[in-house]
Each structure stands twice: as structure tokens, then as C-alpha cells.
Design an enzyme around this catalytic site. Structure first.
Site, PDB file in Angstrom:
ATOM      1  N   THR A  76       0.804  -1.232   0.000  1.00  0.00           N
ATOM      2  CA  THR A  76       0.000   0.000   0.000  1.00  0.00           C
ATOM      3  C   THR A  76       0.838   1.283   0.000  1.00  0.00           C
ATOM      4  O   THR A  76       0.413   2.270  -0.614  1.00  0.00           O
ATOM      5  CB  THR A  76      -1.029   0.023   1.149  1.00  0.00           C
ATOM      6  OG1 THR A  76      -0.395  -0.363   2.350  1.00  0.00           O
ATOM      7  CG2 THR A  76      -2.206  -0.886   0.844  1.00  0.00           C
ATOM      8  N   TRP A  97      -4.391  -3.816 -23.035  1.00  0.00           N
ATOM      9  CA  TRP A  97      -3.971  -2.860 -21.990  1.00  0.00           C
ATOM     10  C   TRP A  97      -5.147  -2.516 -21.064  1.00  0.00           C
ATOM     11  O   TRP A  97      -4.997  -2.426 -19.852  1.00  0.00           O
ATOM     12  CB  TRP A  97      -3.454  -1.598 -22.686  1.00  0.00           C
ATOM     13  CG  TRP A  97      -2.592  -0.699 -21.898  1.00  0.00           C
ATOM     14  CD1 TRP A  97      -2.883  -0.118 -20.686  1.00  0.00           C
ATOM     15  CD2 TRP A  97      -1.285  -0.230 -22.254  1.00  0.00           C
ATOM     16  NE1 TRP A  97      -1.859   0.685 -20.286  1.00  0.00           N
ATOM     17  CE2 TRP A  97      -0.856   0.630 -21.228  1.00  0.00           C
ATOM     18  CE3 TRP A  97      -0.453  -0.438 -23.345  1.00  0.00           C
ATOM     19  CZ2 TRP A  97       0.371   1.289 -21.259  1.00  0.00           C
ATOM     20  CZ3 TRP A  97       0.765   0.206 -23.365  1.00  0.00           C
ATOM     21  CH2 TRP A  97       1.172   1.053 -22.333  1.00  0.00           C
ATOM     22  N   ARG A  99      -7.498  -4.163 -20.026  1.00  0.00           N
ATOM     23  CA  ARG A  99      -7.894  -5.212 -19.079  1.00  0.00           C
ATOM     24  C   ARG A  99      -7.359  -4.930 -17.678  1.00  0.00           C
ATOM     25  O   ARG A  99      -7.814  -5.531 -16.711  1.00  0.00           O
ATOM     26  CB  ARG A  99      -7.398  -6.591 -19.551  1.00  0.00           C
ATOM     27  CG  ARG A  99      -7.946  -7.057 -20.871  1.00  0.00           C
ATOM     28  CD  ARG A  99      -9.468  -7.076 -20.872  1.00  0.00           C
ATOM     29  NE  ARG A  99     -10.023  -7.770 -19.737  1.00  0.00           N
ATOM     30  CZ  ARG A  99     -10.154  -9.092 -19.628  1.00  0.00           C
ATOM     31  NH1 ARG A  99      -9.825  -9.862 -20.625  1.00  0.00           N
ATOM     32  NH2 ARG A  99     -10.650  -9.648 -18.543  1.00  0.00           N
ATOM     33  N   HIS A 100      -6.394  -4.023 -17.588  1.00  0.00           N
ATOM     34  CA  HIS A 100      -5.821  -3.680 -16.275  1.00  0.00           C
ATOM     35  C   HIS A 100      -6.712  -2.620 -15.640  1.00  0.00           C
ATOM     36  O   HIS A 100      -6.596  -1.435 -15.919  1.00  0.00           O
ATOM     37  CB  HIS A 100      -4.365  -3.239 -16.444  1.00  0.00           C
ATOM     38  CG  HIS A 100      -3.533  -4.347 -16.999  1.00  0.00           C
ATOM     39  ND1 HIS A 100      -2.825  -5.211 -16.193  1.00  0.00           N
ATOM     40  CD2 HIS A 100      -3.368  -4.792 -18.261  1.00  0.00           C
ATOM     41  CE1 HIS A 100      -2.236  -6.126 -16.947  1.00  0.00           C
ATOM     42  NE2 HIS A 100      -2.553  -5.885 -18.212  1.00  0.00           N
ATOM     43  N   ARG A 101      -7.628  -3.091 -14.783  1.00  0.00           N
ATOM     44  CA  ARG A 101      -8.746  -2.268 -14.320  1.00  0.00           C
ATOM     45  C   ARG A 101      -8.361  -1.255 -13.269  1.00  0.00           C
ATOM     46  O   ARG A 101      -9.151  -0.397 -12.916  1.00  0.00           O
ATOM     47  CB  ARG A 101      -9.836  -3.197 -13.744  1.00  0.00           C
ATOM     48  CG  ARG A 101     -10.393  -4.140 -14.768  1.00  0.00           C
ATOM     49  CD  ARG A 101     -11.010  -5.347 -14.126  1.00  0.00           C
ATOM     50  NE  ARG A 101      -9.975  -6.239 -13.594  1.00  0.00           N
ATOM     51  CZ  ARG A 101     -10.221  -7.380 -12.970  1.00  0.00           C
ATOM     52  NH1 ARG A 101     -11.464  -7.761 -12.796  1.00  0.00           N
ATOM     53  NH2 ARG A 101      -9.242  -8.140 -12.520  1.00  0.00           N
ATOM     54  N   GLU A 107     -10.202   7.916 -22.896  1.00  0.00           N
ATOM     55  CA  GLU A 107      -9.774   7.576 -24.254  1.00  0.00           C
ATOM     56  C   GLU A 107     -10.353   8.557 -25.275  1.00  0.00           C
ATOM     57  O   GLU A 107     -11.465   9.073 -25.108  1.00  0.00           O
ATOM     58  CB  GLU A 107     -10.248   6.151 -24.598  1.00  0.00           C
ATOM     59  CG  GLU A 107      -9.728   5.667 -25.949  1.00  0.00           C
ATOM     60  CD  GLU A 107     -10.073   4.208 -26.226  1.00  0.00           C
ATOM     61  OE1 GLU A 107     -10.806   3.593 -25.432  1.00  0.00           O
ATOM     62  OE2 GLU A 107      -9.597   3.692 -27.256  1.00  0.00           O
ATOM     63  N   SER A 109     -12.334   9.759 -28.227  1.00  0.00           N
ATOM     64  CA  SER A 109     -13.642   9.238 -28.595  1.00  0.00           C
ATOM     65  C   SER A 109     -13.847   9.288 -30.100  1.00  0.00           C
ATOM     66  O   SER A 109     -13.870  10.369 -30.699  1.00  0.00           O
ATOM     67  CB  SER A 109     -14.753  10.030 -27.915  1.00  0.00           C
ATOM     68  OG  SER A 109     -15.993   9.634 -28.452  1.00  0.00           O
ATOM     69  N   ARG A 179     -17.134   4.107 -37.629  1.00  0.00           N
ATOM     70  CA  ARG A 179     -15.870   3.570 -37.086  1.00  0.00           C
ATOM     71  C   ARG A 179     -15.799   2.051 -37.155  1.00  0.00           C
ATOM     72  O   ARG A 179     -14.730   1.472 -37.050  1.00  0.00           O
ATOM     73  CB  ARG A 179     -15.671   4.050 -35.646  1.00  0.00           C
ATOM     74  CG  ARG A 179     -16.736   3.526 -34.695  1.00  0.00           C
ATOM     75  CD  ARG A 179     -16.554   4.068 -33.322  1.00  0.00           C
ATOM     76  NE  ARG A 179     -17.746   3.789 -32.522  1.00  0.00           N
ATOM     77  CZ  ARG A 179     -17.807   3.941 -31.224  1.00  0.00           C
ATOM     78  NH1 ARG A 179     -16.770   4.373 -30.559  1.00  0.00           N
ATOM     79  NH2 ARG A 179     -18.913   3.676 -30.581  1.00  0.00           N
ATOM     80  N   ARG A 206       3.011  -7.806 -18.019  1.00  0.00           N
ATOM     81  CA  ARG A 206       3.189  -7.544 -19.448  1.00  0.00           C
ATOM     82  C   ARG A 206       4.636  -7.619 -19.918  1.00  0.00           C
ATOM     83  O   ARG A 206       4.881  -7.717 -21.119  1.00  0.00           O
ATOM     84  CB  ARG A 206       2.583  -6.185 -19.802  1.00  0.00           C
ATOM     85  CG  ARG A 206       1.076  -6.126 -19.621  1.00  0.00           C
ATOM     86  CD  ARG A 206       0.371  -7.081 -20.564  1.00  0.00           C
ATOM     87  NE  ARG A 206      -1.061  -7.165 -20.304  1.00  0.00           N
ATOM     88  CZ  ARG A 206      -1.888  -7.956 -20.986  1.00  0.00           C
ATOM     89  NH1 ARG A 206      -1.435  -8.730 -21.940  1.00  0.00           N
ATOM     90  NH2 ARG A 206      -3.171  -7.995 -20.688  1.00  0.00           N
TER      91      ARG A 206
END
Ligand SMILES: Cc1cc2nc3c(=O)[nH]c(=O)nc-3n(C[C@H](O)[C@H](O)[C@H](O)COP(=O)(O)OP(=O)(O)OC[C@H]3O[C@@H](n4cnc5c(N)ncnc54)[C@H](O)[C@@H]3O)c2cc1C
Length: 209
Positions: A76, A97, A99-101, A107, A109, A179, A206
Site C-alpha cells: 500500500t 492494456w 484489461r488492467h482495471r 480515451e 472518442s 468507425r 506484461r
């Protein structure tokens, strides 16, 4: 219980300051750039001495304490340091990438803005065969002829897709619909803010070959 006084000024890390705004190129059109950071070694140490006072009594210097924390999984204190990056990357990598929450993301748009005509185009020598040992990895580089043919296919398909995308926009198709014509070779861009603990976790997953 005596809590250490927090510093009254924003701590600066000269090595990090030197990186702010410096784009590190990534693939054909991408980059990673450090935008901002918060905290330094002292922030980790300060948090640790509050949280684990008794456990850290024998570890006097900051460097030793940081190593002690890492060795014993006291994670921590590392969350006290935050880093914010701007990253431009192909959509097929962004899908992994994201997926790493445990990071915060904003992002570009493609509903609000037109996607730029930028797609990943590997050099012929960078096209590898499927790994025989790792079912989700690459093996040896393929013959240049195969690499050239693959690159030509990516180039042709991406160009055709972008032309269709522009045609759809010019015909009034909504950006959020148009898109869907673009392949995952195209680039996206995001701000990615993460604390140091989660950055270590991300890198350990990664960078593991
Ligand atoms: C080599 C590789 C191959 C992969 N292949 C695939 C694939 O084929 N398909 C696929 O879908 N994914 C795949 N992934 C993604 C992988 O399953 C993880 O989603 C990704 O690595 C993020 O890891 P994480 O959850 O530990 O990280 P984070 O999302 O950053 O989370 C960090 C930690 O927080 C905790 N945490 C966060 N959210 C939750 C939650 N909701 N519930 C419980 N604990 C939580 C967990 O302890 C987690 O380890 C792959 C990842 C790697 C590295």
C-alpha cells in the site's frame, strides 16, 4: 502515536521532471509520454512509517525500507505515488492494456472525433512465426518475403478501410457507426493514470516473456 509531518511543498523528482513531455516512440505511430506525477520515495517511506511503524523500526534508511516493503509484499505505501501518461497505441494492443482495471483511463472518442489515418504497419523483419512453445506468443522472425507480403496486406486493407470510413462520413453516416469499418490496426489514444503499486503489477504481467 506520533505521525510524521507531511511536507509543505509538492515533492519533486528531478528524474521524473526530466521525462515530462518527452515522447518515447512506440511502434509505427505511437508513443508513451509522462504527463504528470505525484509523490516520491519519501511519500512511500512516510506512508510506511505511519502504517507499519513497529515493523519498520529496525529499518532506518529510506532505501532499505523501500526494499523491505517490496520483499515483504507491503504494497500500500507504493499506492501513494501516482503517474499519469498519455499513450497512443494500436487498438489491438489497447484491448489488452485496458484489461488492467486498476488504472484511470480517458480515451479519445471516435464518436466525437474523426479517427486519424494512422495504422500499425510492421517492418517486414518484425513479422514473426507463431511460437511452438507459447500458444499466445511469437517465435522466430519469418522470411523477409513473408514479412513483406504480410505488411502489404495490412497496408492495403487498412487503406481500403480508411477510404470506406471517409466515404461513410461524407455520406453523413454517424461517426459512432462509421468507425466499425476500421480494423484494430488503427491507433487510439488515452490518458492513463496509475499508482506505482498497480504499475508494478502491470509491468510484471506484461514484461513477462
Ligand atoms: C499474457 C497474458 C495473456 C492474457 N490472455 C487473456 C485472454 O486470453 N483472455 C482474457 O480475457 N484476458 C487475458 N489476459 C488478461 C488477464 O486475464 C487480466 O485481465 C489482466 O492481465 C489484468 O490483470 P489483473 O486483473 O491482475 O489487473 P488489474 O485489473 O489491474 O487488477 C489488479 C488486481 O486487483 C484485483 N482486482 C481488480 N478487479 C477485481 C475484481 N473485479 N474482482 C476481484 N479482484 C479484482 C485483483 O487482485 C487483480 O490482480 C491476459 C493477460 C496476460 C498478461
Amino acid at each position: 502515536m506520533e505521525a510524521p509531518e507531511p511536507p509543505m511543498r509538492r515533492p519533486a523528482v528531478p528524474a521524473a521532471d526530466a521525462l515530462i513531455g518527452v515522447r518515447r516512440p512506440l511502434l509505427s505511430h505511437g508513443f508513451v509520454v509522462l504527463v504528470d506525477y505525484m509523490g516520491d520515495d519519501a511519500a512511500v517511506v512516510q506512508a510506511a512509517r505511519v502504517s507499519y511503524g513497529a515493523g519498520t523500526r529496525t529499518v532506518r534508511d529510506d532505501r532499505g525500507l523501500i526494499r523491505y516493503l517490496l520483499r515483504h509484499g507491503h504494497t500500500t505505501p507504493f499506492e501513494m505515488v501516482e503517474l499519469k501518461f498519455l499513450i497512443r497505441l494500436p487498438i489491438y494492443i489497447a484491448r489488452q492494456w485496458i484489461r488492467h482495471r486498476t488504472a484511470s483511463v480517458n480515451e479519445y472518442s471516435a464518436r466525437y472525433s474523426v479517427v486519424p489515418d494512422e495504422y500499425e504497419l510492421p517492418a517486414p523483419g518484425e513479422v514473426h512465426r507463431q511460437s511452438a512453445r507459447n500458444r499466445q506468443g511469437r517465435g522466430e522472425p519469418l522470411d523477409l518475403a513473408v514479412g513483406e507480403s504480410f505488411r502489404a496486406d495490412v497496408d492495403r486493407i487498412s487503406q481500403e478501410a480508411y477510404q470506406a470510413y471517409q466515404r461513410a462520413l461524407s455520406q453523413g453516416v454517424a461517426r459512432e457507426t462509421a468507425r466499425m469499418l476500421l480494423p484494430v490496426s488503427f491507433y487510439t489514444q488515452w490518458y492513463w493514470k496509475v499508482n506505482l503499486h498497480n504499475l508494478f503489477h502491470f509491468l510484471s504481467l506484461r514484461l513477462d516473456p
